[in-house]
Scaffold this motif. Structure first.
Motif: not given
Length: 129
Positions: A62, A65, A85, A110, A114-117, A120-122
């Motif tokens: 994770p 962002v 990302l 997000p 925020s916590s994303v893998s 991931s798309t931002v």
């Protein structure tokens, strides 16, 4: 009454029978194992030698962002890519009473923090020119 063969011929017949039995067993094993090995290699997307445990962990790690609100789009995109990302853009129209600077990030999806893998798309939201 049955007559049993004895001597060297019996030994050769046994050897031939065992040889045929072994080759059949080997053929059956190959027919079963080959598709399984192919499925395993194809499903991973990479050859097993190139995918190390650390790479697998990195793909699922994770990340937060980053807060890129108010920065130019290209800087925001660079910040996201450094973390692994993927940036996506969404332009917005400026209202008649708004003071809008074009090509500055005005929103994130997000949202920042925020916590994303990794991977991931931002979405970077900005006022289009």
């Amino acid at each position: 009454m049955r007559e049993f063969r004895r001597g060297p011929l019996l030994g050769m017949e046994r050897l031939r029978w065992r040889s045929r039995q072994t080759s059949v067993s080997s053929s059956v094993a190959l027919c079963i194992l080959t598709p399984l090995l192919m499925l395993t290699a194809c499903s991973s997307g990479q050859s097993p030698q190139t995918q190390t445990p650390s790479k697998v962990a990195e793909q699922h790690a994770p990340v937060l962002v980053p807060d890129v609100l108010g920065v130019p789009l290209d800087e925001g995109k660079d910040s996201l890519e450094r973390l692994g990302l993927v940036a996506q853009y969404e332009p917005r129209n400026c209202g008649p009473t708004d003071s809008c600077a074009s090509n500055l990030v005005i929103g994130l999806v997000p949202e920042a923090g925020s916590s994303v893998s990794v991977g991931s798309t931002v979405t970077l939201i900005y006022y289009g020119a």
